[in-house]
Design a protein around this motif. Structure first.
Motif, mmCIF file in Angstrom:
data_model
loop_
_atom_site.group_PDB
_atom_site.id
_atom_site.type_symbol
_atom_site.label_atom_id
_atom_site.label_comp_id
_atom_site.label_asym_id
_atom_site.label_seq_id
_atom_site.Cartn_x
_atom_site.Cartn_y
_atom_site.Cartn_z
ATOM 1 N N SER A 1 0.819 -1.218 0.000
ATOM 2 C CA SER A 1 0.000 0.000 0.000
ATOM 3 C C SER A 1 0.850 1.264 0.000
ATOM 4 C CB SER A 1 -0.935 0.003 1.219
ATOM 5 O OG SER A 1 -0.186 -0.023 2.422
ATOM 6 N N THR B 1 -2.417 -5.188 -1.580
ATOM 7 C CA THR B 1 -2.792 -4.290 -2.682
ATOM 8 C C THR B 1 -2.027 -4.747 -3.924
ATOM 9 O OG1 THR B 1 -2.998 -2.507 -1.055
ATOM 10 C CG2 THR B 1 -3.080 -1.881 -3.374
ATOM 11 N N SER C 1 0.018 -2.784 -7.117
ATOM 12 C CA SER C 1 0.263 -1.361 -6.863
ATOM 13 C C SER C 1 1.699 -1.020 -7.249
ATOM 14 C CB SER C 1 0.027 -1.031 -5.385
ATOM 15 O OG SER C 1 0.890 -1.808 -4.562
#
Length: 386
Positions: free
Chosen positions: A45, A68, A71
């Motif tokens: 993140s 995540t 990303s």
């Protein structure tokens, strides 16, 4: 995973992601093992904390592996990637370093999640992606230069905004918290502890705090009449490919626009000036407005009380940390007389408007960059002389 057939432009070549890059695994670093320092620690993140030692002693890219997924982050200095990410440095990339960053943006890595239990990006799956890139590094550099020019301008505006907000906040604290103007203390009434003619009110008396809706109850009816859902995550990351969508058929007061003050009262408590375009206000966020007081006034008063609000949230050990409305009532703001408010507004409002204007420019530049990005990276638009 079956790769799609890709079109190869003149002067470009078809290859695979695995032939131009090596994804390295990060290394676990539990919070309790981190030592005070200035080295950013990256998870999927983004920055999750800091440490005293870097795992990687040069700039690099960080890609979300677990959590995540897909990303993409960039560290311009030594960093520590933990075990939920992959990382790449210049030596791991067989094309122009900056060009590769923009290439990553077009690959849809966030959609390559094939682990139903824990979201995960499989390295071999990523490697198998078929891509086309310019055959010459000079064209790669030219494309990166065009896109970087947008990012450099955006970064300049963001730095300018940080400076402007810092200046405005310093003035605010001097005048409204320390009661000092031009180096001189205002005369304070010993009974009230306030300058003569001033009074105190709770935050909920100087502004309206509208709590968002449970946007899952307002799903999109089609792919056109939709709004991005603004949750706590979007306050920091803005609108991304992982942002949920909701129907436009919600009450207008729950629609957020650029320049609105948003305050997350649960989870990660923060207050921001929204700058990512229209969106739908989700629960756990307040949209803060006032018909009587200027925007900068209630924004900085919330910011002034934010450490107190965060300390309250941290005591909620068994639930997601949050504050309640009575905490807004108990958090007081010093209200000056009308003459002083007019004077203060004449000094601080122009700074605030400059920040909002910069945010609007950032939005425009970001949209233009995002429009050009896929066209340049596919060779649909060629840089001059190529």
């Amino acid at each position: 995973m079956k790769s799609e057939k890709v079109k190869v432009n003149n002067g470009w070549k078809e290859t695979s992601l695995g032939e131009v890059a090596v994804f390295n695994y990060g290394k676990g670093l539990p919070t309790e093992n981190r030592k005070a320092g200035g080295v950013p620690v990256y998870g999927s993140s983004g920055i999750t904390g800091f440490h005293s030692e870097a795992l990687i002693d040069e700039p690099g890219y960080i890609i979300g592996r677990k959590g995540t997924v897909g990303s993409i982050h960039y560290s311009n200095k030594p960093f520590y990637p933990i075990d939920t990410v992959y990382y790449l440095t210049k030596q791991d990339i067989k094309c122009d370093f900056r060009f590769f960053y923009y290439l990553l943006q077009t690959l849809g890595l966030d959609k390559l999640n094939f682990d139903s239990a824990v979201p995960g990006l499989n390295r071999e799956t990523a490697y198998s992606l078929r891509i086309t890139i310019p055959a010459t590094e000079s064209e790669q550099k030219a494309i990166a230069a065009v896109l970087s020019s947008f990012d450099d301008k955006i970064e300049l505006l963001r730095r300018q905004n940080k400076t402007l907000e810092s200046i405005a906040q310093t003035i605010f604290k001097e005048w409204f918290v320390n009661f000092t103007v031009k180096g001189e203390k205002l005369k304070v009434n010993p009974k009230t502890g306030l300058p003569e003619g001033w009074r105190q009110k709770g935050l909920d008396e100087i502004a309206d705090f509208l709590n968002g809706l449970a946007m899952q109850k307002y799903p999109p009816e089609n792919e056109v009449d939709v709004l991005p859902v603004i949750k706590i995550r979007e306050l920091k990351s803005g609108i991304t490919g992982q942002t949920d969508k909701a129907s436009k058929k919600i009450a207008p007061e729950y629609i957020v626009d650029n320049g609105d003050v948003l305050f997350s009262w649960s989870g990660s408590l923060d207050v921001v000036l929204w700058c990512y375009g229209k969106g739908a206000l989700n629960q756990h966020l307040f949209k803060v407005t006032s018909k009587k007081y200027p925007k900068w006034f209630y924004y900085f008063w919330i910011l002034e009380h934010l450490p107190f609000f965060r300390s309250i949230a941290q005591t909620k050990a068994t639930t997601m940390g949050h504050i309640q409305r009575h905490h807004l009532s108990e958090s007081l703001a010093a209200i000056p007389d009308s003459d002083f408010m007019t004077f203060a507004d004449s000094k601080i409002s122009p700074v605030f408007e400059h920040i909002i204007s910069n945010n609007s420019q950032i939005q425009t530049l970001s949209k233009l960059r995002d429009t050009l990005l896929p066209k340049l990276m596919k060779g649909e638009i060629r840089v001059k002389d190529f």
